[in-house]
Design a protein around this motif. Structure first.
Motif, PDB file in Angstrom:
ATOM      1  N   GLY A 112      -2.250  17.568  -9.838  1.00 13.75           N
ATOM      2  CA  GLY A 112      -2.278  18.496 -10.889  1.00 13.75           C
ATOM      3  C   GLY A 112      -1.641  18.115 -12.083  1.00 13.75           C
ATOM      4  N   ARG A 113      -0.279  17.280 -11.948  1.00 13.33           N
ATOM      5  CA  ARG A 113       0.589  16.987 -12.799  1.00 13.33           C
ATOM      6  C   ARG A 113       0.013  15.660 -13.392  1.00 13.33           C
ATOM      7  NH1 ARG A 113       6.209  15.721 -12.202  1.00 13.33           N
ATOM      8  NH2 ARG A 113       5.750  15.190 -10.020  1.00 13.33           N
ATOM      9  N   PHE A 114      -0.532  14.722 -12.729  1.00 15.17           N
ATOM     10  CA  PHE A 114      -1.112  13.401 -13.083  1.00 15.17           C
ATOM     11  C   PHE A 114      -2.785  13.589 -13.178  1.00 15.17           C
ATOM     12  CE2 PHE A 114       3.244  12.952 -11.080  1.00 15.17           C
ATOM     13  CZ  PHE A 114       3.729  12.003 -12.147  1.00 15.17           C
ATOM     14  N   ALA A 115      -2.932  14.074 -14.123  1.00 15.54           N
ATOM     15  CA  ALA A 115      -4.270  14.241 -14.496  1.00 15.54           C
ATOM     16  C   ALA A 115      -5.202  13.636 -15.378  1.00 15.54           C
ATOM     17  CB  ALA A 115      -4.684  15.899 -14.450  1.00 15.54           C
ATOM     18  N   LEU A 116      -4.323  12.687 -16.305  1.00 13.95           N
ATOM     19  CA  LEU A 116      -5.153  11.856 -17.282  1.00 13.95           C
ATOM     20  C   LEU A 116      -5.446  10.512 -17.056  1.00 13.95           C
ATOM     21  CD1 LEU A 116      -2.398  13.007 -20.166  1.00 13.95           C
ATOM     22  CD2 LEU A 116      -4.749  13.960 -19.480  1.00 13.95           C
ATOM     23  N   PRO A 117      -6.608  10.378 -16.804  1.00 16.05           N
ATOM     24  CA  PRO A 117      -7.149   9.086 -16.207  1.00 16.05           C
ATOM     25  C   PRO A 117      -6.986   7.942 -17.204  1.00 16.05           C
ATOM     26  CG  PRO A 117      -8.806  10.344 -16.787  1.00 16.05           C
ATOM     27  CD  PRO A 117      -7.574  11.232 -17.137  1.00 16.05           C
ATOM     28  N   ALA A 118      -6.326   6.978 -16.897  1.00 14.02           N
ATOM     29  CA  ALA A 118      -6.010   5.653 -17.759  1.00 14.02           C
ATOM     30  C   ALA A 118      -6.835   4.413 -17.445  1.00 14.02           C
ATOM     31  CB  ALA A 118      -4.448   5.327 -17.919  1.00 14.02           C
ATOM     32  N   TYR A 119      -7.242   4.704 -16.225  1.00 16.10           N
ATOM     33  CA  TYR A 119      -7.958   3.608 -15.623  1.00 16.10           C
ATOM     34  C   TYR A 119      -8.181   3.837 -14.054  1.00 16.10           C
ATOM     35  CZ  TYR A 119     -10.294  -1.150 -15.498  1.00 16.10           C
ATOM     36  OH  TYR A 119     -11.015  -2.317 -15.551  1.00 16.10           O
ATOM     37  N   ASP A 120      -8.965   3.143 -13.586  1.00 17.48           N
ATOM     38  CA  ASP A 120      -9.523   3.535 -11.915  1.00 17.48           C
ATOM     39  C   ASP A 120      -8.204   3.378 -11.312  1.00 17.48           C
ATOM     40  OD1 ASP A 120     -12.447   3.355 -12.230  1.00 17.48           O
ATOM     41  OD2 ASP A 120     -12.380   1.201 -12.210  1.00 17.48           O
ATOM     42  N   SER A 121      -8.074   4.545 -10.616  1.00 21.21           N
ATOM     43  CA  SER A 121      -6.653   4.600  -9.823  1.00 21.21           C
ATOM     44  C   SER A 121      -5.477   4.467 -10.485  1.00 21.21           C
ATOM     45  CB  SER A 121      -6.311   3.419  -8.604  1.00 21.21           C
ATOM     46  OG  SER A 121      -7.827   3.726  -7.657  1.00 21.21           O
ATOM     47  N   LEU A 122      -5.489   5.010 -11.816  1.00 20.67           N
ATOM     48  CA  LEU A 122      -4.223   5.076 -12.777  1.00 20.67           C
ATOM     49  C   LEU A 122      -4.341   6.302 -13.385  1.00 20.67           C
ATOM     50  CD1 LEU A 122      -1.915   3.035 -13.067  1.00 20.67           C
ATOM     51  CD2 LEU A 122      -3.191   2.205 -15.233  1.00 20.67           C
ATOM     52  N   TYR A 123      -3.330   7.110 -13.078  1.00 20.29           N
ATOM     53  CA  TYR A 123      -3.255   8.639 -14.053  1.00 20.29           C
ATOM     54  C   TYR A 123      -1.920   8.730 -14.598  1.00 20.29           C
ATOM     55  CZ  TYR A 123      -7.312   8.879 -10.880  1.00 20.29           C
ATOM     56  OH  TYR A 123      -8.516   8.639 -10.393  1.00 20.29           O
ATOM     57  N   VAL A 124      -1.923   9.454 -15.561  1.00 14.85           N
ATOM     58  CA  VAL A 124      -0.647   9.699 -16.697  1.00 14.85           C
ATOM     59  C   VAL A 124      -0.560  11.069 -16.337  1.00 14.85           C
ATOM     60  CG1 VAL A 124      -0.071   9.394 -18.709  1.00 14.85           C
ATOM     61  CG2 VAL A 124      -1.377   7.986 -17.940  1.00 14.85           C
ATOM     62  N   ASN A 125       0.855  11.391 -16.459  1.00 18.08           N
ATOM     63  CA  ASN A 125       1.438  12.855 -16.199  1.00 18.08           C
ATOM     64  C   ASN A 125       0.972  13.305 -17.532  1.00 18.08           C
ATOM     65  OD1 ASN A 125       2.858  14.937 -16.364  1.00 18.08           O
ATOM     66  ND2 ASN A 125       4.557  14.169 -15.437  1.00 18.08           N
ATOM     67  N   ARG A 126       0.139  14.838 -17.421  1.00 13.82           N
ATOM     68  CA  ARG A 126      -0.339  15.330 -18.741  1.00 13.82           C
ATOM     69  C   ARG A 126       0.807  15.910 -19.497  1.00 13.82           C
ATOM     70  NH1 ARG A 126       0.039  20.807 -16.985  1.00 13.82           N
ATOM     71  NH2 ARG A 126       0.226  21.179 -14.695  1.00 13.82           N
ATOM     72  N   ARG A 127       2.066  15.801 -19.053  1.00 16.12           N
ATOM     73  CA  ARG A 127       3.123  16.000 -19.817  1.00 16.12           C
ATOM     74  C   ARG A 127       3.484  14.996 -20.795  1.00 16.12           C
ATOM     75  NH1 ARG A 127       6.281  20.765 -18.722  1.00 16.12           N
ATOM     76  NH2 ARG A 127       8.126  19.947 -19.480  1.00 16.12           N
ATOM     77  N   PHE A 128       3.068  13.890 -20.629  1.00 20.29           N
ATOM     78  CA  PHE A 128       3.408  12.713 -21.378  1.00 20.29           C
ATOM     79  C   PHE A 128       2.874  12.962 -22.822  1.00 20.29           C
ATOM     80  CE2 PHE A 128       2.784   8.274 -22.884  1.00 20.29           C
ATOM     81  CZ  PHE A 128       4.068   7.661 -22.960  1.00 20.29           C
ATOM     82  N   ILE A 129       1.835  13.623 -23.078  1.00 21.23           N
ATOM     83  CA  ILE A 129       1.139  13.757 -24.406  1.00 21.23           C
ATOM     84  C   ILE A 129       2.398  14.309 -25.287  1.00 21.23           C
ATOM     85  CG2 ILE A 129      -0.436  15.054 -25.743  1.00 21.23           C
ATOM     86  CD1 ILE A 129      -2.569  14.145 -23.628  1.00 21.23           C
TER      87      ILE A 129
END
Length: 438
Positions: free
Chosen positions: A178-195
């Motif tokens: 739920g928190r790490f929902a921004l896909p940066a690559y295969d199997s790599l997810y950014v915290n949506r709060r990072f924006i």
């Protein structure tokens, strides 16, 4: 540097594409004309020499004139190992061409609707700037013309990495949640709060007191949120609904890997040494856009040459394509004209423009081709893309490549003046010669 003899090399002629199936109209690019065989040979010569010089492993060129495609061909391979041959219809990472093909059409539509005013303070639409003394009075016009004194770029990758190069777990994980929902690559997810952190750094960035041309992509990271705030629609959905779908440009998309676009039809970009540590393929090359989940106003859009030509044809027609008006003529004229020539600033609003003395320059110095009219406009992208529209000559030019493969340090595309040389060839064709049926 490209010499005159360079253009005289004779190579194989190109094959022509078949007509599209949708209804034929003067501006829908589904009809074709034939250029002189000499032009075919010269284009092949430029492209072949560029590939041999490793300016890029492959590229695609589409040129339209008076609403008809007069040239469309692909060259080379996806990579230098020559495993996957480039084909017409391959998908390219458009890089900064995203600015004029995603952020800008949304902004222009909102200007038409009175929801954005060019001479209004940008802080009217981005509230955090109301409390920043150096930013609160900057206007939308100044910012779109790169006249506001904003910093050119912020490297946000530094904020997600530890000193040892590993990811900070509060920002990046290898599994989605739920928190790490921004896909940066295969199997790599950014915290949506990072924006939000990205927004804060942009808000706190310095502004120069000297108001002169200084290219900045920072606010293009903000436009998706501004569009959402003003329309109630997500940025990607908004541009797809109002522009890409009605234009018939179905391949203009963000995050094509997640959309299921075939991997062997997506042209790869660079071996990422900054944080993904992998070959970037099907995901946006630009690091800042990737940290936003691949959807941004500064980069992130992918597309084919044909679909980019549809959008550029609409721009060249001052907002009309296939009988439908997308943007008012007044708005298109305002955005596509030079805003601050008195400050030696060649830029339109979002759009790039020819150098102010372009007609006086040789091919080795001009940008774009010296024959381009001063009413022409377009944009380039870091990955090696370049799109241009010239209303005076009814010319649309779309060049797509992956010059950053395998590394962004490759700058032969610029030193060899490839795009200017190619564009110049099509200005030299007499109109009657470009109007012949194939």
């Amino acid at each position: 540097m490209l010499s005159r003899s360079f253009f005289c090399l004779a190579l194989l002629s190109v094959q022509w594409i078949t007509a599209l199936s949708f209804q034929e109209t003067p501006d829908s690019l589904n009809t074709e004309a034939r250029v002189p065989e000499e032009v075919n040979r010269k284009v092949d010569s430029v492209m072949t020499s560029a590939i041999r010089a490793h300016a890029f492993p492959g590229a695609e060129l589409l040129v339209a004139r008076s609403g008809r495609v007069i040239f469309h061909q692909s060259y080379g391979y996806h990579t230098y190992d020559s495993l996957i041959k480039n084909r017409k219809g391959d998908l390219y990472d458009l890089a900064s061409v995203t600015k004029i093909s995603a952020a800008l059409p949304a902004v222009m539509k909102l200007v038409d609707e009175g929801k954005i005013r060019l001479d209004e303070k940008f802080s009217t639409y981005w509230k955090p700037w109301r409390h920043r003394k150096d930013k609160r009075d900057l206007t939308v016009r100044e910012i779109l013309a790169h006249q506001a004194g904003l910093e050119p770029y912020i490297i946000f990758v530094n904020d997600i990495l530890k000193k040892n190069g590993r990811f900070k777990r509060r920002f990046v994980r290898h599994k989605p949640s739920g928190r790490f929902a921004l896909p940066a690559y295969d199997s790599l997810y950014v915290n949506r709060r990072f924006i939000r952190k990205m927004y804060r750094k942009i808000n706190r960035s310095e502004v120069s007191d000297v108001k002169k041309y200084n290219y900045s992509g920072l606010t293009f990271l903000l436009y998706p949120k501004i569009v959402e705030n003003l329309t109630g629609e997500k940025f990607e959905d908004y541009v797809t609904k109002h522009f890409y779908t009605p234009l018939g440009a179905s391949t203009l998309m963000f995050t094509p890997k997640r959309h299921g676009f075939p991997a062997n039809r997506i042209v790869p970009t660079e071996e990422d040494t900054l944080y993904r540590k992998r070959f970037v393929h099907g995901w946006v090359h630009d690091e800042n856009a990737s940290l936003m989940g691949g959807v941004s106003g500064n980069a992130g859009l992918f597309g084919t040459a044909r679909d980019m030509a549809r959008l550029m044809q609409m721009y060249m027609n001052m907002g009309v394509y296939n009988g439908k008006r997308y943007i008012s003529k007044a708005t298109m004229k305002e955005f596509s004209k030079v805003q601050y020539p008195e400050n030696d600033n060649k830029r339109g609003l979002g759009f790039d423009k020819p150098l102010l003395n372009n007609r006086e320059l040789d091919l080795s110095e001009a940008l774009p081709a010296p024959q381009a009219s001063m009413n022409s406009f377009g944009h380039g992208g870091f990955t090696g893309t370049y799109v241009w529209a010239d209303p005076d000559n009814e010319l649309v030019f779309v060049f797509l490549s992956n010059r950053v493969y395998p590394t962004r340090n490759n700058r032969a595309l610029y030193s060899m003046r490839i795009r200017q040389a190619l564009m110049a060839l099509f200005y030299d064709i007499p109109e009657k010669e470009a109007d012949r049926e194939p």
